[in-house]
Design an enzyme around this catalytic site. Sequence first.
Site, PDB file in Angstrom:
ATOM      1  N   LYS A   1      16.007 -52.819 -95.165  1.00 34.36           N
ATOM      2  CA  LYS A   1      16.446 -52.100 -93.969  1.00 34.36           C
ATOM      3  C   LYS A   1      15.311 -51.415 -93.203  1.00 34.36           C
ATOM      4  CE  LYS A   1      21.078 -52.435 -93.794  1.00 34.36           C
ATOM      5  NZ  LYS A   1      21.853 -52.789 -92.591  1.00 34.36           N
TER       6      LYS A   1
ATOM      7  N   SER B   1      17.961 -58.294-101.667  1.00 34.57           N
ATOM      8  CA  SER B   1      17.837 -57.426-100.488  1.00 34.57           C
ATOM      9  C   SER B   1      17.529 -55.966-100.768  1.00 34.57           C
ATOM     10  CB  SER B   1      19.111 -57.515 -99.644  1.00 34.57           C
ATOM     11  OG  SER B   1      20.236 -57.132-100.407  1.00 34.57           O
TER      12      SER B   1
END
Length: 325
Positions: free
Chosen positions: A41, A293
């Site tokens: 992110k 991720s």
Amino acid sequence: MEYLRGNVHKTPVITSATINKMTGKNVYMKLENQQKTGAFKYRGASYKLSKLSDEELAKGVVTASAGNHAQGVALAAYKLGVKAMIFMPDGTPSAKISATKGYGAEVKIIGQSFQEAYTASLEYRKLSGATYIHPFDDFDIMAGQGTIGLELLEEIPKLDTILVPIGGGGLISGIAVAAKTIKPTIKVIGVQAAMAPSMFKSYYSRDDHVYLDSCATIAEGIAVKSPGQLTQQVVRDFVDEIYCVSESQIASSMIYLLERTKSLVEGAGATALAALLAYNDKINSENIGVIVSGGNLDLSSIADIQALALLNKQQVARNERISII
């Protein structure tokens, strides 16, 4: 994207001989759990803030997040000397809340899901005039996340498939556009938690207004009741398939990554590998990329994750016995 080259880590790509043997594929795992803030992110948040004007930055920034986007925005804002207000749902792992505060952001815990925290953050924006940094439904955010696809194909150009986790759709949108711009023949497959299948339902029903009643999953980083309006269209145009994985399959992949690769991975980060192991026979690929991720796991949950992983092991064993009979 040159801005990001000096501001984010070029994360490692690893292989596992055991996984290659299990799947009959060459599997390349992109470890975004080793990115700054412990998740991908930071890429999108950093790029988005770099595109804002001085006037927009002076107003401060606000967002809602289940954790990883919060940390990305908080760090990006800190580096620019900008005030950040983050709304997070109740149940967000304490490690993510503490890290977000540690980067200097103000945090408000509100609601039982991302969607409720998101609604509260929009109200704050109206009252404060702060600049909104959407966690996924923003083309700059998508572009920042897309650098993962660029890095992966630069390092492993022979890839024919990439497996990507999906929450609101920002990560897979960026990767799919970037990857198919470089290599139009590559397949991009999305993965959602079966307990939070908003993009899955949108993709296969072509319904622009999917809204889940609940989305409780150990993959809280991708627990989104309604996918982005922008990302829905990008996903439909550039993503080839979407699979869903169960809680026990996710847990099993988390434990596998910890035991075999020594990688601490949160639920959302393990979903792509979970899909590869669950749907391997359906994925026609020789060289496959798997996006890991994020790694911001609350360690107090390890016992529950181990219990879920054991359930998956037992289910797999039962299925093997049935197939033999």
